[in-house]
Scaffold this motif. Sequence first.
Motif, PDB file in Angstrom:
ATOM      1  N   MET A 293       0.651  -1.210   0.104  1.00  0.00           N
ATOM      2  CA  MET A 293      -0.014  -0.062  -0.001  1.00  0.00           C
ATOM      3  C   MET A 293       0.895   1.246   0.025  1.00  0.00           C
ATOM      4  O   MET A 293       1.703   1.335   0.954  1.00  0.00           O
ATOM      5  N   PRO A 294       0.530   2.224  -0.672  1.00  0.00           N
ATOM      6  CA  PRO A 294       1.373   3.420  -0.881  1.00  0.00           C
ATOM      7  C   PRO A 294       1.029   4.187   0.404  1.00  0.00           C
ATOM      8  O   PRO A 294       0.071   3.918   0.898  1.00  0.00           O
ATOM      9  N   ASP A 295       2.266   4.981   0.859  1.00  0.00           N
ATOM     10  CA  ASP A 295       2.146   5.694   2.030  1.00  0.00           C
ATOM     11  C   ASP A 295       0.895   6.607   2.117  1.00  0.00           C
ATOM     12  O   ASP A 295       0.340   6.897   3.291  1.00  0.00           O
ATOM     13  N   ALA A 296       0.571   7.167   0.922  1.00  0.00           N
ATOM     14  CA  ALA A 296      -0.405   8.191   1.035  1.00  0.00           C
ATOM     15  C   ALA A 296      -1.828   7.642   1.629  1.00  0.00           C
ATOM     16  O   ALA A 296      -2.712   8.260   1.999  1.00  0.00           O
ATOM     17  N   LEU A 297      -2.015   6.293   1.368  1.00  0.00           N
ATOM     18  CA  LEU A 297      -3.403   5.444   1.762  1.00  0.00           C
ATOM     19  C   LEU A 297      -3.134   4.555   3.042  1.00  0.00           C
ATOM     20  O   LEU A 297      -4.037   4.184   3.659  1.00  0.00           O
ATOM     21  N   LEU A 298      -2.002   4.839   3.732  1.00  0.00           N
ATOM     22  CA  LEU A 298      -1.532   3.912   4.988  1.00  0.00           C
ATOM     23  C   LEU A 298      -2.200   4.561   6.169  1.00  0.00           C
ATOM     24  O   LEU A 298      -2.145   5.949   6.025  1.00  0.00           O
ATOM     25  N   PRO A 299      -2.626   4.011   7.095  1.00  0.00           N
ATOM     26  CA  PRO A 299      -2.799   4.668   8.394  1.00  0.00           C
ATOM     27  C   PRO A 299      -1.459   5.309   8.882  1.00  0.00           C
ATOM     28  O   PRO A 299      -0.365   4.872   8.771  1.00  0.00           O
ATOM     29  N   ASP A 300      -1.468   6.437   9.890  1.00  0.00           N
ATOM     30  CA  ASP A 300      -0.398   7.072  10.182  1.00  0.00           C
ATOM     31  C   ASP A 300       0.696   6.317  10.908  1.00  0.00           C
ATOM     32  O   ASP A 300       1.911   6.331  10.606  1.00  0.00           O
ATOM     33  N   GLU A 301       0.195   5.246  11.586  1.00  0.00           N
ATOM     34  CA  GLU A 301       1.257   4.518  12.672  1.00  0.00           C
ATOM     35  C   GLU A 301       1.777   3.718  11.473  1.00  0.00           C
ATOM     36  O   GLU A 301       2.976   3.188  12.160  1.00  0.00           O
ATOM     37  N   LEU A 302       1.531   3.358  10.175  1.00  0.00           N
ATOM     38  CA  LEU A 302       2.228   2.227   9.644  1.00  0.00           C
ATOM     39  C   LEU A 302       3.032   2.995   8.474  1.00  0.00           C
ATOM     40  O   LEU A 302       3.879   2.350   7.802  1.00  0.00           O
ATOM     41  N   LYS A 303       3.277   4.306   8.446  1.00  0.00           N
ATOM     42  CA  LYS A 303       3.777   4.923   7.280  1.00  0.00           C
ATOM     43  C   LYS A 303       5.278   4.953   7.795  1.00  0.00           C
ATOM     44  O   LYS A 303       5.916   4.783   9.062  1.00  0.00           O
ATOM     45  N   VAL A 304       6.081   5.023   6.692  1.00  0.00           N
ATOM     46  CA  VAL A 304       7.736   4.792   6.979  1.00  0.00           C
ATOM     47  C   VAL A 304       8.266   6.087   7.691  1.00  0.00           C
ATOM     48  O   VAL A 304       7.729   7.113   7.610  1.00  0.00           O
TER      49      VAL A 304
END
Length: 500
Positions: free
Chosen positions: A489-500
């Motif tokens: 999933m691209p970062d733009a669509l991930l929940p905040d806690e899962l973003k790199v």
Amino acid sequence: MILGKNLIDGNWVGSDNLRTSDDLAGQGFAQATAAQVDEACRVARRDFRAYSGKSRAERATFLRNIADQMDVLGDEITQTGMAETGLPEARLMGERGRTTGQLRMFADLIEETGYLDIRKDGALPDRTPLPRPDLRLTHKAIGPVAVFGASNFPLAFSTAGGDTASALAAGCPVIVKGHSAHAGTAELVAHAIAKAIEICEMPSGTFQIVQGSGREVGSALVKHPEITAVGFTGSLAGGRALYNLCHARPQPIPFYGELGSVNPMFCLPEAMAARAAEIGTGWAASLTMGAGQFCTNPGVAVMLKGPFADVLETACVTSLNETAEQKMLTDGIHDAYEQGIRDFRELMIEVTSCGAASGKRAALPALFRVSAVEWIANPKLQHEVFGAAGIIVQCDDLDQMRALAECLEGQLTITLHMNDEDALIGRTLMPILEEKAGRLLANGFPTGVEVCSAMMHGGPYPASTDVRATSVGTLGIARWLRPVSYQNMPDALLPDELKV
């Protein structure tokens, strides 16, 4: 401030069906209609995404505001609770502190991400024979939750109690079914939550309360297709009926019910030789605390027969015979206790002589003695009698004590009274007891449930309906969360806690 109405979609609404409270000078309480229950459930679903989409910081602020507003109404809540339940002022003030403490505890919890159990497995594009995708897992709110207020805890296990606090922390809108035994107390706490919703600008469907005696309102709640999970503390019969409804739905949902426990204590030989009288006196105090109306009330003491068992019995009986009568919470609880005592008298030897209680809903403790052979042979003796009723079970030897342990149903707690010299016996019992209870104690009494991260308040059926779940402590939030995995999933669509 008591209106006698239901809070639905931010509005206090009445009905033509009123239930009056003698404890509150005839105050009427509108019993929710089927249409009102339906509306509350639909509103909760309508606002689920808006509320669950609030940041963890916003939800934490909201929980702390609920606690603050309960403190503002503190005196009125206490006085109303005393009138409805007969509980003393100190008990209710302490319970309010526990309730606001739970709210603030969950606020602290969700400000960090640990409760989300985040997992990440990075992509392995060069792996053979097949590459691995990028996988990340977090936990999301399960959906609208129905919570049933408990009769014996008008604050800590009711409107803003542990189930409500943990569900709101998880991001789930909550509909509380208020307990008819303390409808006024329930409404006052609901006013505090409604004020916090206003202050924090939360959606109006974040929290709602519907009142209703009997099972119609409760049944309508758990069967409604917009409800996704249920929290319940109460009787085995009532909880099992709701559990069955939850699992008979076209889309079954989890039912987290705490249904009862006799919380046995095993009094080991060296501890008995050293302090049998002390254990007996301590048991009497624990047994009679709050008229025995605690889910962790230690109703059974298991020991080897002999002179030390006689010492414990004498000390306990002496204390119990001197105990003043206490008012029980409801007519139903009182009548069930008195019937339970009558049933026990037909099956065992009563060793107390407390006489008969005379006040309204008043009860006195009762202690019985039975052999392990008789106790094992009669499953009725494992059934909880909610109140200050205790059973001494005398074993011929340690093998019989272990056999009795094997026969136990699921329990919330099991206690070992032991000295260091009892460790070998304790080690032979522990593998059995670990299968039977959610919390194991040494040299104490279980009437006192610490609200903290390491607490487990649940156990194998019939203590609770899910052996993996707790209704006290930070782990309680796990009941209202479900795992969601994201692949490539691209970062733009991930929940905040899962973003790199």
